[in-house]
Design a protein around this motif. Structure first.
Motif, short mmCIF file in Angstrom:
data_model
loop_
_atom_site.label_atom_id
_atom_site.label_comp_id
_atom_site.label_asym_id
_atom_site.label_seq_id
_atom_site.Cartn_x
_atom_site.Cartn_y
_atom_site.Cartn_z
N ALA A 1 -13.60 -19.88 -32.74
CA ALA A 1 -14.48 -20.96 -32.32
C ALA A 1 -14.60 -22.01 -33.42
N ARG A 2 -14.70 -21.56 -34.66
CA ARG A 2 -14.81 -22.51 -35.76
C ARG A 2 -13.54 -23.33 -35.89
N ALA A 3 -12.37 -22.69 -35.67
CA ALA A 3 -11.11 -23.42 -35.74
C ALA A 3 -11.04 -24.49 -34.66
N LEU A 4 -11.52 -24.14 -33.46
CA LEU A 4 -11.53 -25.12 -32.36
C LEU A 4 -12.44 -26.29 -32.70
N ALA A 5 -13.62 -25.98 -33.24
CA ALA A 5 -14.58 -27.03 -33.54
C ALA A 5 -14.10 -27.93 -34.68
N ALA A 6 -13.53 -27.33 -35.69
CA ALA A 6 -13.12 -28.10 -36.87
C ALA A 6 -11.68 -28.56 -36.80
N ASN A 7 -10.91 -28.06 -35.83
CA ASN A 7 -9.47 -28.31 -35.74
C ASN A 7 -8.78 -27.90 -37.03
N ARG A 8 -9.30 -26.84 -37.64
CA ARG A 8 -8.75 -26.34 -38.90
C ARG A 8 -9.03 -24.85 -38.99
N SER A 9 -7.96 -24.06 -39.02
CA SER A 9 -8.13 -22.61 -39.02
C SER A 9 -8.15 -22.00 -40.42
N GLY A 10 -7.57 -22.70 -41.39
CA GLY A 10 -7.44 -22.11 -42.73
C GLY A 10 -6.25 -21.18 -42.86
N TRP A 11 -5.36 -21.16 -41.85
CA TRP A 11 -4.20 -20.27 -41.87
C TRP A 11 -2.90 -21.06 -41.83
N PHE A 12 -1.92 -20.59 -42.58
CA PHE A 12 -0.53 -20.99 -42.41
C PHE A 12 0.22 -19.77 -41.87
N GLY A 13 1.21 -20.00 -41.05
CA GLY A 13 2.03 -18.91 -40.53
C GLY A 13 3.33 -18.77 -41.30
N LEU A 14 3.81 -17.54 -41.43
CA LEU A 14 5.12 -17.27 -42.02
C LEU A 14 5.88 -16.36 -41.08
N ILE A 15 6.96 -16.86 -40.51
CA ILE A 15 7.84 -16.05 -39.68
C ILE A 15 9.11 -15.81 -40.48
N THR A 16 9.48 -14.56 -40.65
CA THR A 16 10.63 -14.25 -41.50
C THR A 16 11.33 -12.99 -41.04
N GLU A 17 12.63 -12.95 -41.28
CA GLU A 17 13.42 -11.77 -40.99
C GLU A 17 13.56 -10.89 -42.23
N ILE A 18 12.91 -11.29 -43.34
CA ILE A 18 13.16 -10.60 -44.60
C ILE A 18 11.96 -9.81 -45.11
N VAL A 19 11.03 -9.47 -44.20
CA VAL A 19 9.83 -8.75 -44.64
C VAL A 19 10.19 -7.44 -45.34
N THR A 20 11.22 -6.75 -44.85
CA THR A 20 11.61 -5.47 -45.47
C THR A 20 12.78 -5.63 -46.42
N GLU B 1 -1.27 -19.81 -30.93
CA GLU B 1 -2.52 -19.41 -30.30
C GLU B 1 -3.62 -19.19 -31.33
N HIS B 2 -3.22 -18.74 -32.52
CA HIS B 2 -4.20 -18.56 -33.59
C HIS B 2 -4.44 -19.86 -34.38
N ARG B 3 -3.88 -20.94 -33.88
CA ARG B 3 -4.12 -22.28 -34.42
C ARG B 3 -3.78 -22.39 -35.90
N VAL B 4 -2.60 -21.86 -36.29
CA VAL B 4 -2.16 -22.06 -37.66
C VAL B 4 -1.99 -23.56 -37.91
N GLU B 5 -2.25 -23.96 -39.15
CA GLU B 5 -2.17 -25.38 -39.48
C GLU B 5 -0.76 -25.80 -39.86
N GLY B 6 0.11 -24.84 -40.11
CA GLY B 6 1.49 -25.13 -40.46
C GLY B 6 2.28 -23.84 -40.44
N LEU B 7 3.59 -23.98 -40.46
CA LEU B 7 4.47 -22.82 -40.28
C LEU B 7 5.61 -22.84 -41.29
N LEU B 8 5.81 -21.70 -41.97
CA LEU B 8 7.01 -21.48 -42.77
C LEU B 8 7.95 -20.57 -41.99
N TYR B 9 9.24 -20.87 -42.06
CA TYR B 9 10.25 -20.01 -41.42
C TYR B 9 11.28 -19.69 -42.50
#
Length: 340
Positions: free
Chosen positions: A60-79, A122-130
């Protein structure tokens, strides 16, 4: 007053406990600029939050502020062997701005990557690293363009998304220059798959260093090992079985696994490292480089620095700031050990 543990504490509960309106609680929680909240009222609200165990609804706070405080990282190299470095660099830089990383492992599966991207949005990340295991072109779903997106160790096949890459050519140059400085003039190069960007860049640097030293590159000294220890063993055998005057006195291996195979070929022939044949690797895969005997001099892939720079670029894009360049290269440092 004891609270009912089965009851989710709401902002209205906090307002009732503090004797203020729900709006006043919201202003305090969101530190709303210009809201003239008396210190005593603010203190009562914070005490009520602590007593009731209220936890704000992040969505709800992310919706109200349009800022979630999260960046996403999608990677094939976690392991993979370099995963911790990418995550460390990205998370350390993100935390400097009080942001967190939401991490999803893709395992290189396009369907899994698309699902991870949907969840990130859906989790409203503010940016994404791949981030990818190896340097190559990639094509991301169109949804990746809905938020600022930066590619790490790969580049956009369509040329639209900014990227951060290791400076492969500079790394190949430094590896070869180190062997030249040690007095070697006949240097074999056991390369990766010759068609991939890392192999092309590293060979470019290798040949540039030779030419600067007044040595015409000899194509017969460049043999692909296809990134495997077995492939490099076969290539090293071919190079080392040449007549004595034609045999290289040094080998530059396109990764540390191939250096391991080259070590076996050298030792099988009764040759010593580095006295008879010097070796330089690439990647700094520490479980290999630091435990070969002698320890392997190698170039480090700058995954931590790339993760850090990726968050720098995301933070700028999320703030609406233009980037100086959409293609950043990061230096690969030479790590001296005992094989030269």
């Amino acid at each position: 007053m004891a609270t009912n543990k089965s009851h989710r504490v709401t902002m209205s509960d906090v307002a009732r406990r503090a004797g203020v309106s729900r709006t006043t609680v919201s202003f305090v929680l969101n530190d709303k600029p210009g809201a003239a909240i008396p210190d005593e009222t603010r203190r009562r609200i914070l005490e009520a939050i602590d007593e009731l165990g209220y936890r704000p609804n992040a969505g709800a706070r992310a919706l109200a502020a349009n800022r979630s405080g999260w960046f996403g990282l999608i990677t094939e190299i976690v392991t993979g062997p370099f995963a911790a470095e990418v995550i460390t660099g990205a998370q350390s830089r993100a935390w400097g701005d009080r942001r967190f990383l939401l991490i999803a492992a893709s395992e290189g599966d396009p369907a899994q990557e698309a699902a991870a991207l949907d969840q990130m949005l859906e989790h409203r990340v503010e940016g994404l690293l791949y981030a990818t295991t190896w340097h190559r072109a990639v094509s991301l779903p169109k949804a990746a363009r809905e938020v600022p997106t930066v590619l790490v160790n790969c580049y956009d096949a369509e040329g639209e998304l900014p990227c951060i890459l290791p400076d492969e050519a500079s790394g190949g140059y430094k590896a070869t220059r180190r062997l030249l400085d040690a007095g070697h003039t006949r240097i074999g190069f056991i390369n990766l798959d010759p068609e991939i960007p890392a192999a092309i860049g590293r060979r470019e640097g290798y040949e540039r260093a030779l030419r600067e030293a007044g040595i015409t590159p000899d194509p017969s000294l460049v043999i692909p090992g296809f990134a495997t220890a077995d492939g490099a063993y076969t290539a090293a055998c071919e190079l080392l079985d040449r007549p004595a005057g034609d045999r290289p006195t040094a080998l530059f291996c396109g990764n540390d696994r191939m250096a391991m195979g080259a070590y076996d070929a050298i030792k099988e022939r009764g040759l010593r490292i580095p006295h008879d044949v010097a070796v330089v690797g690439f990647d700094n895969q520490e479980l290999i480089a630091a435990y070969l005997r002698p320890k392997l001099t190698t170039l480090a892939l700058p995954f931590e620095a790339m993760g850090t720079k990726g968050v720098d670029m995301l933070a700028a894009l999320a703030a609406g700031q233009p980037l100086d360049t959409h293609r950043v290269t990061i230096d690969c440092p030479l790590l001296e050990r005992s094989s030269v």
